[in-house]
Design an enzyme around this catalytic site. Structure first.
Site, PDB file in Angstrom:
ATOM      1  CD  GLU A 234      -2.337  -1.278   2.800  1.00 60.31           C
ATOM      2  OE1 GLU A 234      -3.236  -2.103   3.010  1.00 60.31           O
ATOM      3  OE2 GLU A 234      -1.805  -0.611   3.706  1.00 60.31           O
TER       4      GLU A 234
ATOM      5  NE  ARG B  94       6.519   9.505   3.240  1.00 60.69           N
ATOM      6  CZ  ARG B  94       6.036  10.261   4.227  1.00 60.69           C
ATOM      7  NH1 ARG B  94       6.051  11.565   4.109  1.00 60.69           N
ATOM      8  NH2 ARG B  94       5.564   9.709   5.327  1.00 60.69           N
TER       9      ARG B  94
ATOM     10  NE  ARG C  10       5.102  14.834   5.435  1.00 56.76           N
ATOM     11  CZ  ARG C  10       6.388  14.641   5.493  1.00 56.76           C
ATOM     12  NH1 ARG C  10       7.211  15.446   4.853  1.00 56.76           N
ATOM     13  NH2 ARG C  10       6.899  13.632   6.167  1.00 56.76           N
TER      14      ARG C  10
ATOM     15  CB  CYS D  38      -1.491  34.922  12.555  1.00 55.27           C
ATOM     16  SG  CYS D  38      -1.544  36.583  11.960  1.00 55.27           S
ATOM     17  CD  GLU D  39       1.029  28.312  14.883  1.00 53.76           C
ATOM     18  OE1 GLU D  39      -0.200  28.464  14.758  1.00 53.76           O
ATOM     19  OE2 GLU D  39       1.552  27.243  15.189  1.00 53.76           O
TER      20      GLU D  39
END
Ligand code: LLP
Length: 433
Positions: free
Chosen positions: A283, A286, A323, A354-355
Site C-alpha cells: 500500500e 508517499r 509537515r 499568524c504563528e
C-alpha cells in the site's frame, strides 16, 4: 536538486520547466501557491510498484493525496486503492474506480462506512478491532477480510508516523494472544472470507531491517494460526512506508529493489516455518506521489534582521504543508525563474500564517538578491501536503495542476474566499447569501 525533482523537470536557460511547461507560466496562469503534479513521474512510480508486485497487488494509499483525477489515473494503470475513510471511498467511487480493487482500512470504521463498503462491493476490508468485527457481522460484509496485526516493530521514523509497535491504536498486537483470538473470531463469522493478514510498520522508512523483523514475526504468528486454528493465509499485505528524499541529504530507496528484499524475506521466513508462501500486497502512498509534485510559491515579504536572520515569507505555509511544523520534515527550495543564481547565506522560509511556527524551511540557502515577486519552488511535496491541508487563518487551499507533454490540467481548483464560509450560517441559523 535534480534527484528530488519530478522526472519531467528540467532547467531551460535558468528557468524551471515541468512537463514541458515553464513553472513561471503555470504560476501566472493558475496563481500561487500551486501544486504541480508531473503525471509521467506519478505513473512511473506506480508502474515500478506494478512491476515489483503486479498492478492488482498494489493498493495506492489514498491518504497521501486523494482527488478524483488521481484516482482516475490509478484506475487506468490497473492499480488498486487503499481508502481509510468514507470520504476517500466516495472519492474513488466518483472516479469510477473498480470497487473490487478497493481496500478499506481504518481503525474506527463506522457502521455506515462498512454498510456503504458492502453496498458498493469493495474487494477487501482490513479488520482493525473486535468492535469492527461486531459491525462487520451486523452489516453482513461479504468482502475478503484481512486482519491487521501490529508486529511490535519500531521503524526508525518520526514517532507520529510509526505504526507497527505494540503500543498503537492500530490492529491486534502479536505480543499476547489478542491477534490469534481475533483471527479465530473472524474465521467464525458466518460467510466471512478471511484471506490473510496485514501489517504496516510506519512511514518514511529508509532502513529495510524493520521489514525483515516484521516478516519474521508475521510468519511465526501464521505458523501458530495454522497449528491452533488450521488457518492458511493466501494474502500478506505489508502496507506502505518506503521513504522518499525531500532534500539533498536523503536518498529515495528504489521500490523494485526494496520489494525484492521484502519478498526474499517472506519466502525465507515462510518456508522456514513450513508455511505456504502467500501472495504479497503493498500500500505505497508517499513513494508513488511524493516526488511527483512540487509546490510553487510567490515571495511576498523579506525581513532582514542584521546579525540575526532573514525571513523570506511566501503566500502559503503551514496550511498547504504542515509537515515541517508537525514532523520536523526538511525540504529544499530554489528560485524557479533563476535556477542558476548563486546561492547566498541561509534564510528562513516562512509562510503567511499568524504563528511563529509557520516555517516551511528553517535554513535554506537562497540567492542573496532574492526579491519580492520571485517564484520559489519546493520539491517533493506530492505526499501528505494537500491531503493534510487546512484553512487555518481562513487561507484558501491551493490549486493542483497535472502536467504532461506540454499540457496542464487543473485537477483540483483553487478554493475561493466564498468557499471558506459556504458552510457558515448567520447567528439566526440562516444561510449566507
Ligand atoms: N497503509 C497504511 C495502513 C498506512 O497507515 C499508511 C500510512 C500507508 C499504507 C501509506 O504509507 P506511505 O507509503 O505513504 O508511507 N502524514 C504523515 C504520514 C502518515 C502515514 C500514515 N499511514 C507524513 O506526512 O509523513
Amino acid at each position: 536538486m535534480k534527484e528530488i525533482l519530478p522526472d519531467g523537470a528540467r532547467e531551460v536557460s535558468g528557468r524551471l520547466e515541468i512537463g514541458g511547461l515553464l513553472a513561471g507560466e503555470l504560476a501566472d496562469r493558475y496563481g500561487t501557491p500551486l501544486i504541480v503534479v508531473d503525471r509521467p513521474t506519478f505513473e512511473a512510480r506506480a508502474n515500478a510498484y506494478a512491476a515489483a508486485l503486479g498492478a492488482d497487488h498494489v493498493f495506492y494509499a489514498a491518504k497521501a493525496f486523494c482527488c478524483v483525477a488521481l484516482c482516475e489515473a490509478l484506475a487506468e494503470l490497473g492499480l488498486g486503492i487503499d481508502v481509510c475513510t468514507g470520504g476517500e471511498l466516495e472519492t474513488a467511487m466518483a472516479a469510477g474506480f473498480p470497487p473490487e480493487r478497493i481496500l478499506f482500512h481504518g481503525n474506527n470504521k463506522s457502521f455506515e462506512e462498512l454498510r456503504r463498503a458492502q453496498e458498493v462491493g469493495v474487494g477487501r476490508i482490513v479488520v482493525d478491532s473486535l468492535d469492527e468485527l461486531d459491525r462487520i457481522e451486523e452489516v453482513g460484509v461479504t468482502s475478503k477480510l484481512l486482519l491487521r496485526v501490529t508486529p511490535g516493530v519500531e521503524a526508525h521514523t518520526h514517532e507520529f508516523v510509526q505504526t507497527g509497535q505494540e503500543d498503537s491504536k492500530f490492529g491486534f498486537g502479536l505480543g499476547d494472544d489478542v491477534a490469534l483470538q481475533a483471527l479465530g473470531h473472524a474465521l467464525a463469522l458466518e460467510g466471512s472470507k478471511v484471506v490473510g493478514i496485514h501489517a504496516h510498520i510506519g512511514s518514511q522508512i529508509f532502513e529495510m531491517s524493520a521489514f525483515d523483523l516484521a516478516v519474521k514475526r508475521l510468519a511465526a504468528f501464521l505458523a501458530r494460526a495454522r497449528d491452533e486454528l488450521g488457518f492458511t493465509a493466501t494474502e500478506l499485505n505489508l502496507g506502505g512506508g518506503l521513504g522518499i528524499a525531500h532534500n539533498e541529504d536523503e536518498m529515495t530507496p528504489d521500490p523494485i529493489g526494496s520489494w525484492d528484499l521484502i519478498r526474499a524475506a517472506v519466502e525465507r521466513e515462510f518456508k522456514d516455518n513450513g508455511l505456504e508462501v502467500p501472495e504479497l500486497f503493498a500500500e505505497p502512498g508517499r513513494s508513488i506521489v511524493g516526488s511527483s509534485a512540487v509546490t510553487l510559491y510567490r515571495v511576498g515579504t523579506i525581513k532582514r534582521i542584521p546579525g540575526v536572520r532573514t525571513y523570506v515569507s511566501v503566500d502559503g505555509g503551514m496550511s498547504d504543508n504542515i509537515r515541517p511544523a508537525l514532523y520536523g520534515a526538511r525540504y529544499e527550495a530554489f528560485l524557479a525563474d533563476r535556477m542558476d543564481a548563486p546561492k547566498g547565506p541561509r534564510v528562513t522560509l516562512s509562510g503567511k500564517h499568524c504563528e511563529s511556527g509557520d516555517v516551511l524551511i528553517h535554513d535554506v540557502h537562497l540567492p542573496d538578491d532574492i526579491a519580492v515577486g520571485d517564484l520559489l519552488c519546493v520539491p517533493a511535496t506530492g505526499a501528505y501536503t494537500y491531503s493534510m491541508a487546512s484553512n487555518y487563518n481562513r487561507v484558501p487551499r491551493p490549486a493542483v495542476v497535472m502536467v504532461s507533454g506540454g499540457t496542464a490540467n487543473e485537477i483540483v481548483a483553487r478554493e475561493t474566499d466564498a468557499d471558506l464560509f459556504h458552510l457558515d450560517r448567520h447567528l439566526d441559523g440562516s444561510a449566507i447569501t
